[in-house]
Design a protein around this motif. Structure first.
Motif, short mmCIF file in Angstrom:
data_model
loop_
_atom_site.label_atom_id
_atom_site.label_comp_id
_atom_site.label_asym_id
_atom_site.label_seq_id
_atom_site.Cartn_x
_atom_site.Cartn_y
_atom_site.Cartn_z
N GLY A 1 -1.11 -5.05 2.61
CA GLY A 1 -2.43 -4.76 3.12
C GLY A 1 -2.98 -6.29 2.29
O GLY A 1 -2.85 -6.40 1.27
N SER A 2 -3.99 -6.79 2.78
CA SER A 2 -5.30 -7.49 2.21
C SER A 2 -6.59 -7.41 2.57
O SER A 2 -6.77 -7.49 4.00
CB SER A 2 -4.72 -8.84 2.46
OG SER A 2 -5.87 -9.80 1.78
N GLY A 3 -7.15 -7.24 2.29
CA GLY A 3 -8.36 -6.40 2.29
C GLY A 3 -8.93 -5.16 3.76
O GLY A 3 -7.93 -4.61 3.15
N ASP A 4 -9.34 -5.80 4.44
CA ASP A 4 -9.76 -4.74 5.62
C ASP A 4 -8.61 -4.81 6.43
O ASP A 4 -7.82 -4.19 7.60
CB ASP A 4 -10.62 -4.99 6.77
CG ASP A 4 -11.38 -4.96 6.17
OD1 ASP A 4 -11.82 -4.22 5.07
OD2 ASP A 4 -12.66 -5.53 5.50
N PHE A 5 -7.26 -5.67 6.17
CA PHE A 5 -5.95 -6.43 7.47
C PHE A 5 -4.37 -5.52 6.64
O PHE A 5 -4.51 -5.47 5.48
CB PHE A 5 -5.44 -7.15 7.61
CG PHE A 5 -4.20 -7.96 8.30
CD1 PHE A 5 -4.84 -7.69 9.93
CD2 PHE A 5 -3.38 -8.19 7.95
CE1 PHE A 5 -3.50 -7.54 10.15
CE2 PHE A 5 -1.89 -8.87 8.35
CZ PHE A 5 -2.23 -8.23 9.58
N SER A 6 -4.08 -4.72 7.17
CA SER A 6 -2.55 -3.86 7.25
C SER A 6 -1.46 -4.32 8.08
O SER A 6 -2.11 -4.30 9.84
CB SER A 6 -2.54 -2.40 7.22
OG SER A 6 -2.96 -1.11 7.07
N ASP B 1 0.79 -1.39 0.14
CA ASP B 1 0.43 -0.30 0.00
C ASP B 1 0.88 1.12 0.15
O ASP B 1 0.39 2.17 -0.67
CB ASP B 1 -0.87 -0.07 1.41
CG ASP B 1 -1.52 -1.31 1.16
OD1 ASP B 1 -2.05 -1.53 -0.21
OD2 ASP B 1 -2.41 -1.86 2.24
#
Length: 182
Positions: free
Chosen positions: A141-146, A118
């Motif tokens: 990040g991946s989806g809502d997770f970073s 990101d």
């Protein structure tokens, strides 16, 4: 699958940053590399590795592919190198080809979980003898997770270019792959 996704995400955080030409500053080279990584994926990593480090990466993974691998090791070998791979054919691969094959598999798995860089901030560099160390803060990040990670990545000259050194975390990756096969 969750454990494999976690291992892939952790591996992404362990990846070294880049290689750069002698005419660039380390900071500019890292920015250029991350652009290539974002646009082309993990397949660019082997091209930036120092030849000595490619050989070291191969030596870390070769115990998995020894003459009598267990069934999980055989599955991993087939996933990385194809169904016709044998310990002999894997051992004969040049180190850069071995790393390319591993990066293709990791890249394919990462695409499935949509992991992305990101942001990347290059904070500076320090030289030590013939090495250059670059300080990097990255957000992955991946989806809502970073997750944000700070790391120091080292480079060594190879002809007129600076080439990437493996991080200590890469040894941990090789051990994790070996442990997963047991």
């Amino acid at each position: 699958m969750h454990a494999f996704r976690s291992l892939l995400f952790a591996f992404t955080l362990m990846l070294p940053v880049a290689s750069f030409g002698a005419t660039q500053t380390p900071e500019d080279a890292c920015r250029t590399y991350y652009t290539a990584l974002q646009e082309q994926g993990l397949g660019v990593v082997p091209e930036y590795m120092h030849p000595d480090e490619l050989a070291r990466f191969k030596s870390m993974l070769m115990p998995i592919f020894q003459t009598k691998p267990n069934s999980k090791d055989k599955e991993f070998m087939a996933a990385v190198f194809g169904a016709s791979a044998t310990p002999t054919t894997v051992a004969a691969l040049p180190p850069v080809e071995l790393m390319r094959a591993v990066m293709r598999l990791v890249s394919k798995k990462m695409d499935a979980v949509n992991i992305s860089f990101d942001s990347v901030t290059i904070l500076g560099s320090v030289t030590e003898g013939d090495l250059a160390h670059v300080v990097v803060r990255s957000k992955i990040g991946s989806g809502d997770f970073s997750m944000t990670k700070m790391e120091v990545v080292s480079f060594k000259p190879d002809n007129s270019d600076w080439k990437l050194m493996l991080t200590g975390d890469m040894e941990g990756l090789a051990k994790a792959i070996q442990a997963a096969g047991k």
